[in-house]
Design a protein around this motif. Structure first.
Motif, short mmCIF file in Angstrom:
data_model
loop_
_atom_site.label_atom_id
_atom_site.label_comp_id
_atom_site.label_asym_id
_atom_site.label_seq_id
_atom_site.Cartn_x
_atom_site.Cartn_y
_atom_site.Cartn_z
N THR A 55 0.83 -1.21 0.00
CA THR A 55 0.00 0.00 0.00
C THR A 55 0.86 1.25 0.00
OG1 THR A 55 -1.76 -1.18 1.16
CG2 THR A 55 -1.83 1.21 1.24
N LYS A 56 1.96 1.24 0.72
CA LYS A 56 2.81 2.44 0.78
C LYS A 56 3.41 2.77 -0.59
CE LYS A 56 7.07 0.10 2.03
NZ LYS A 56 8.27 0.14 2.80
N ASP A 57 3.62 1.77 -1.42
CA ASP A 57 4.14 2.00 -2.77
C ASP A 57 3.08 2.67 -3.65
OD1 ASP A 57 6.64 0.74 -2.18
OD2 ASP A 57 5.59 -1.17 -2.34
N ALA A 58 1.83 2.25 -3.52
CA ALA A 58 0.73 2.90 -4.24
C ALA A 58 0.56 4.33 -3.73
CB ALA A 58 -0.55 2.11 -4.05
N GLN A 59 0.69 4.54 -2.43
CA GLN A 59 0.58 5.89 -1.85
C GLN A 59 1.61 6.83 -2.46
OE1 GLN A 59 1.15 5.25 2.32
NE2 GLN A 59 -1.03 5.32 2.75
N LYS A 60 2.82 6.40 -2.62
CA LYS A 60 3.87 7.25 -3.17
C LYS A 60 3.58 7.64 -4.61
CE LYS A 60 7.40 5.68 -0.01
NZ LYS A 60 8.65 4.96 0.18
N ALA A 61 3.04 6.70 -5.40
CA ALA A 61 2.68 7.02 -6.79
C ALA A 61 1.56 8.06 -6.82
CB ALA A 61 2.26 5.75 -7.52
N PHE A 62 0.54 7.90 -5.96
CA PHE A 62 -0.55 8.88 -5.89
C PHE A 62 -0.03 10.24 -5.45
CE2 PHE A 62 -3.68 5.30 -5.27
CZ PHE A 62 -4.33 5.53 -6.46
N GLU A 63 0.86 10.25 -4.49
CA GLU A 63 1.41 11.50 -3.97
C GLU A 63 2.17 12.26 -5.07
OE1 GLU A 63 4.57 12.66 -0.52
OE2 GLU A 63 3.20 11.00 -0.13
N ILE A 64 2.93 11.57 -5.88
CA ILE A 64 3.65 12.20 -6.99
C ILE A 64 2.66 12.81 -7.98
CG2 ILE A 64 5.12 11.75 -8.99
CD1 ILE A 64 6.47 9.53 -7.25
N ALA A 65 1.61 12.05 -8.32
CA ALA A 65 0.61 12.55 -9.27
C ALA A 65 -0.12 13.77 -8.72
CB ALA A 65 -0.39 11.44 -9.60
N ARG A 66 -0.46 13.76 -7.45
CA ARG A 66 -1.15 14.91 -6.85
C ARG A 66 -0.28 16.15 -6.82
NH1 ARG A 66 -3.44 13.51 -1.24
NH2 ARG A 66 -3.26 15.75 -1.20
N LYS A 67 0.98 15.99 -6.49
CA LYS A 67 1.89 17.14 -6.44
C LYS A 67 2.10 17.75 -7.82
CE LYS A 67 4.54 15.96 -2.33
NZ LYS A 67 5.85 15.56 -1.81
N GLN A 68 2.21 16.92 -8.83
CA GLN A 68 2.45 17.43 -10.18
C GLN A 68 1.22 18.08 -10.79
OE1 GLN A 68 4.36 14.66 -12.78
NE2 GLN A 68 6.16 14.51 -11.50
N ASN A 69 0.02 17.69 -10.36
CA ASN A 69 -1.20 18.20 -10.96
C ASN A 69 -1.96 19.18 -10.07
OD1 ASN A 69 -1.48 16.71 -13.60
ND2 ASN A 69 -0.97 15.08 -12.16
N ASN A 70 -1.54 19.28 -8.82
CA ASN A 70 -2.17 20.20 -7.86
C ASN A 70 -3.67 19.99 -7.75
OD1 ASN A 70 0.25 21.50 -7.17
ND2 ASN A 70 0.10 22.75 -9.01
N LYS A 71 -4.13 18.76 -7.86
CA LYS A 71 -5.54 18.48 -7.66
C LYS A 71 -5.77 17.02 -7.29
CE LYS A 71 -6.91 17.52 -12.42
NZ LYS A 71 -7.83 17.88 -13.48
N ILE A 72 -6.94 16.78 -6.75
CA ILE A 72 -7.38 15.44 -6.40
C ILE A 72 -8.42 15.02 -7.43
CG2 ILE A 72 -8.55 14.05 -4.66
CD1 ILE A 72 -7.51 16.04 -2.56
N PRO A 73 -8.30 13.83 -8.02
CA PRO A 73 -9.27 13.43 -9.04
C PRO A 73 -10.64 13.13 -8.45
CG PRO A 73 -7.84 11.61 -8.55
CD PRO A 73 -7.30 12.79 -7.78
N TYR A 74 -11.65 13.24 -9.29
CA TYR A 74 -13.01 12.90 -8.90
C TYR A 74 -13.18 11.39 -8.81
CZ TYR A 74 -18.05 12.31 -9.34
OH TYR A 74 -19.35 11.93 -9.15
N GLN A 75 -12.52 10.66 -9.72
CA GLN A 75 -12.66 9.22 -9.79
C GLN A 75 -11.30 8.58 -10.08
OE1 GLN A 75 -15.12 7.92 -13.05
NE2 GLN A 75 -15.60 5.99 -12.09
N VAL A 76 -11.05 7.41 -9.47
CA VAL A 76 -9.84 6.64 -9.72
C VAL A 76 -10.25 5.25 -10.19
CG1 VAL A 76 -7.75 5.65 -8.71
CG2 VAL A 76 -8.53 7.91 -8.00
#
Length: 93
Positions: A55-76
Motif C-alpha cells: 500500500t505504501k508504494d501505491a501511496q507514493k505514486a498517488f502523492e507524486i501525481a497529486r503534487k504534479q497536478n495540484n488536484k485530487i481526481p473525482y474518480q480513480v
C-alpha cells in the motif's frame, strides 16, 4: 490538452538488470506504478518500487501525481489490488 479529473492506476512487472539468478527467475522483475489521466492518456506519475508491492508504494505514486497536478481526481479507476483503495483513502480523507 487539459487533464481530466479521472485517473487510471496500475502496477506492472518490468525486467530489471539485477543480474541473473538462475534458480529464481522472478528475481529480475521489479514493480512499476503508473498513474494516467483517463482522457488524455498522459502519464501523471510513474514510480519503480523494486520488488515491493504494498500500500505504501501505491501511496507514493498517488502523492507524486497529486503534487504534479495540484488536484485530487473525482474518480480513480484501478484493478482489484487492495492497496489502491487503502492508499487513496489515507491521502484524500
Amino acid at each position: 490538452k487539459t487533464p481530466s479529473n479521472i485517473w487510471s492506476v496500475d502496477e506492472t512487472l518490468i525486467l530489471s538488470k539485477r543480474g541473473t539468478y538462475k534458480k529464481k527467475q522472478l528475481q529480475n522483475l521489479d514493480y512499476l506504478w503508473n498513474v494516467l489521466d483517463k482522457k488524455t492518456m498522459f502519464i501523471l506519475a510513474s514510480r519503480a518500487s523494486g520488488r515491493s508491492r504494498k500500500t505504501k508504494d501505491a501511496q507514493k505514486a498517488f502523492e507524486i501525481a497529486r503534487k504534479q497536478n495540484n488536484k485530487i481526481p473525482y474518480q480513480v479507476i484501478s484493478d482489484r489490488f487492495h492497496g489502491y483503495g487503502h492508499s487513496w483513502k489515507k491521502k484524500t480523507c
